[in-house]
Scaffold this motif. Structure first.
Motif, PDB file in Angstrom:
ATOM      1  N   PHE A   1     -38.690  62.474   3.849  1.00 55.67           N
ATOM      2  CA  PHE A   1     -40.371  62.168   4.238  1.00 55.67           C
ATOM      3  C   PHE A   1     -41.210  62.679   3.147  1.00 55.67           C
ATOM      4  O   PHE A   1     -42.337  61.860   2.843  1.00 55.67           O
ATOM      5  CB  PHE A   1     -40.911  62.870   5.585  1.00 55.67           C
ATOM      6  N   LYS A   2     -40.991  63.938   2.624  1.00 56.15           N
ATOM      7  CA  LYS A   2     -41.948  64.494   1.804  1.00 56.15           C
ATOM      8  C   LYS A   2     -41.523  63.801   0.246  1.00 56.15           C
ATOM      9  O   LYS A   2     -42.709  63.877  -0.552  1.00 56.15           O
ATOM     10  CB  LYS A   2     -41.761  65.831   1.520  1.00 56.15           C
ATOM     11  N   GLN A   3     -40.783  62.702   0.111  1.00 59.95           N
ATOM     12  CA  GLN A   3     -40.546  61.978  -1.104  1.00 59.95           C
ATOM     13  C   GLN A   3     -40.836  60.611  -0.963  1.00 59.95           C
ATOM     14  O   GLN A   3     -40.695  59.957  -1.723  1.00 59.95           O
ATOM     15  CB  GLN A   3     -38.825  62.229  -1.346  1.00 59.95           C
ATOM     16  N   ARG A   4     -41.483  60.306   0.037  1.00 62.42           N
ATOM     17  CA  ARG A   4     -42.185  58.836   0.314  1.00 62.42           C
ATOM     18  C   ARG A   4     -43.053  58.471  -0.782  1.00 62.42           C
ATOM     19  O   ARG A   4     -43.909  59.451  -1.119  1.00 62.42           O
ATOM     20  CB  ARG A   4     -42.794  58.850   1.662  1.00 62.42           C
ATOM     21  N   ALA A   5     -43.023  57.448  -1.366  1.00 59.82           N
ATOM     22  CA  ALA A   5     -44.029  56.957  -2.480  1.00 59.82           C
ATOM     23  C   ALA A   5     -45.261  56.818  -1.951  1.00 59.82           C
ATOM     24  O   ALA A   5     -46.229  57.053  -2.452  1.00 59.82           O
ATOM     25  CB  ALA A   5     -43.301  55.596  -3.002  1.00 59.82           C
ATOM     26  N   ASP A   6     -45.436  56.464  -0.445  1.00 61.83           N
ATOM     27  CA  ASP A   6     -46.654  56.312  -0.132  1.00 61.83           C
ATOM     28  C   ASP A   6     -47.326  57.479   0.620  1.00 61.83           C
ATOM     29  O   ASP A   6     -48.238  57.434   1.093  1.00 61.83           O
ATOM     30  CB  ASP A   6     -46.743  54.978   0.734  1.00 61.83           C
ATOM     31  N   LEU A   7     -46.961  58.565   0.555  1.00 58.51           N
ATOM     32  CA  LEU A   7     -47.110  59.615   1.157  1.00 58.51           C
ATOM     33  C   LEU A   7     -48.617  60.247   0.408  1.00 58.51           C
ATOM     34  O   LEU A   7     -48.709  60.255  -0.685  1.00 58.51           O
ATOM     35  CB  LEU A   7     -46.258  60.858   1.105  1.00 58.51           C
TER      36      LEU A   7
ATOM     37  N   ARG B   1     -50.060  62.768   5.184  1.00 59.77           N
ATOM     38  CA  ARG B   1     -50.589  61.421   5.949  1.00 59.77           C
ATOM     39  C   ARG B   1     -49.665  60.307   5.255  1.00 59.77           C
ATOM     40  O   ARG B   1     -49.437  60.225   4.117  1.00 59.77           O
ATOM     41  CB  ARG B   1     -51.913  61.028   5.833  1.00 59.77           C
ATOM     42  N   ILE B   2     -49.426  59.206   6.154  1.00 53.42           N
ATOM     43  CA  ILE B   2     -48.744  58.069   5.774  1.00 53.42           C
ATOM     44  C   ILE B   2     -49.548  56.940   6.272  1.00 53.42           C
ATOM     45  O   ILE B   2     -50.092  57.023   7.295  1.00 53.42           O
ATOM     46  CB  ILE B   2     -47.296  57.890   6.136  1.00 53.42           C
ATOM     47  N   PRO B   3     -49.567  55.794   5.536  1.00 58.75           N
ATOM     48  CA  PRO B   3     -50.397  54.602   5.629  1.00 58.75           C
ATOM     49  C   PRO B   3     -50.027  54.075   7.087  1.00 58.75           C
ATOM     50  O   PRO B   3     -50.848  53.637   7.896  1.00 58.75           O
ATOM     51  CB  PRO B   3     -50.283  53.861   4.593  1.00 58.75           C
TER      52      PRO B   3
END
Length: 398
Positions: free
Chosen positions: A386-392, A11-13
């Motif tokens: 996408f999988k490396q997003r810090a907010d994931l 999920r992402i905020p």
């Protein structure tokens, strides 16, 4: 044997309505699913309720898994959390099935009924409801980019129709009546508001004539009297369908009555989950067009049965997507496979922007036609970036 080893969710905020699911199996494959609305609740259901039962099971037993997940002791009605969770699982399992066979999902389902699928543009702009909030356009709203089509249809729908035709789109969907529903809970629409809601349809016909099909979405916001008034007023504009006119769309008697009293075709419904609501609506002669959302109705397993019902009643099928990129890919596979499918919904704003940031492959659209995916399975994966997003927000059950 292809044993389910783990479930991972993402999920992402900034897109709190969306959740993605990966199912990993003992043969080294990863299947990808998705669903929409109440993503945090779906995450809990997947990991707390479904994962303990799924892990260790044979991922090839899709029908048996579907039947179990779609018939919990409670929560089996319509498209609630349990059904949305089951839908994400089912899409992922069919992705795995296609990968194992080395074919796209539509071939794994039994093959295609057509070589490409017409699309229509839902004029939703860049973030219609993925933020968890409705976006209703007023006079002070500014376009957020060249494809902010929701602003465009409220300001100059004729110019928007010309823009879509220039890009090869031959059909579009708009919802200018939505803003008039809240004042009365959808039970009253005045003649002045009716006239304002009709203006975009008038602009389209004046600008491009009948060169583009126009669908009207009512989002299940209206009662019987106001829905009938809108439908009858739309008759002169030759709309292709009026979608989800009543609140709520499991009202077979109400829809059948509405359909008898208007000449506009009635379409429904993305909001329904499972086979039985569609059976009831079709048996009541309440629908002209069957719309389903594979991320809400139970996935491919239930979706192809709904498609079979549409075929049995000689009704066209139109998969929904105004939500996420994997739902779009799934809908395209179903539209390629289902005998009576006529359209796949797309949103050109999201195709051109944030969908591309999430997944590796999106449908190729040429002259208003979506081309078939070529890779095995669903045909798309989550982007490494996408999988490396810090907010994931990632959760795993093993």
């Amino acid at each position: 044997m292809s044993t389910i080893r783990s479930l991972r969710t993402y999920r992402i905020p900034d897109r709190p309505s969306l959740i993605w699911l990966e199912i990993e199996t003992s043969d080294g494959l990863v299947g990808l699913g998705e669903t929409f609305r109440g993503a945090a609740a779906v995450e809990t259901c997947l990991h707390e309720e479904l994962a303990p039962w799924l892990i260790g099971r044979d991922a090839r037993q899709i029908e048996g898994i579907s039947r179990h997940l779609l018939t919990p002791y409670v929560g089996y009605g319509s498209s609630g959390v349990e059904v949305r969770s089951a839908s994400a699982v089912d899409i992922a399992l069919w992705d795995l099935a296609g990968q194992r066979q080395g074919v796209p999902v539509y071939e794994a389902l039994g093959g295609g009924a057509r070589m490409s699928v017409p699309v229509y543009n839902t004029c939703a702009g860049y973030a219609y409801n993925t933020t968890g909030k409705r976006r209703d356009i007023g006079t002070g709203d500014e376009a957020q980019g060249p494809y902010d089509d929701q602003v465009a249809f409220m300001r100059d729908a004729g110019a928007l129709a010309k823009s879509l035709l220039d890009e090869g789109y031959k059909a579009m969907k708009i919802w200018p009546f939505d803003i008039y529903a809240p004042a009365s809970g959808g039970h009253l629409i005045s003649l002045p508001d009716l006239e304002k809601g009709l203006q975009p349809f008038r602009q389209i016909r004046e600008a491009v004539g009948n060169r583009i099909e126009v669908m009207c979405e009512l989002h299940s916001l209206f009662g019987g009297h106001s829905a009938l008034r809108i439908c009858q007023a739309l008759e002169e504009y030759n709309v292709f369908w009026v979608e989800d006119p009543l609140c709520k769309m499991d009202d077979a008697a109400g829809l059948a009555d509405l359909r008898r009293r208007t000449r506009v075709p009635i379409c429904g419904s993305e909001t329904l989950g499972g086979l039985r609501p569609f059976r009831d609506l079709l048996a009541a002669d309440a629908l002209d067009v069957v719309m389903l959302d594979l991320a809400w109705c139970g996935g491919f397993t239930e979706g192809r049965k709904i498609a079979g019902l549409a075929q049995a009643y000689n009704r066209p099928l139109a998969p929904h997507d105004c939500t996420g990129p994997i739902t779009l890919m799934a809908g395209l596979h179903m539209a390629l496979h289902a005998p009576t499918a006529i359209y796949q919904e797309v949103v050109r704003a999201t195709l051109a922007t944030w969908y591309r940031d999430i997944v590796t492959v999106l449908p190729v659209i040429q002259d208003g036609m979506a081309q078939p995916p070529v890779a095995p399975g669903i045909g798309s994966r989550l982007q490494d970036s996408f999988k490396q997003r810090a907010d994931l927000i990632v959760r795993e059950s093993r």
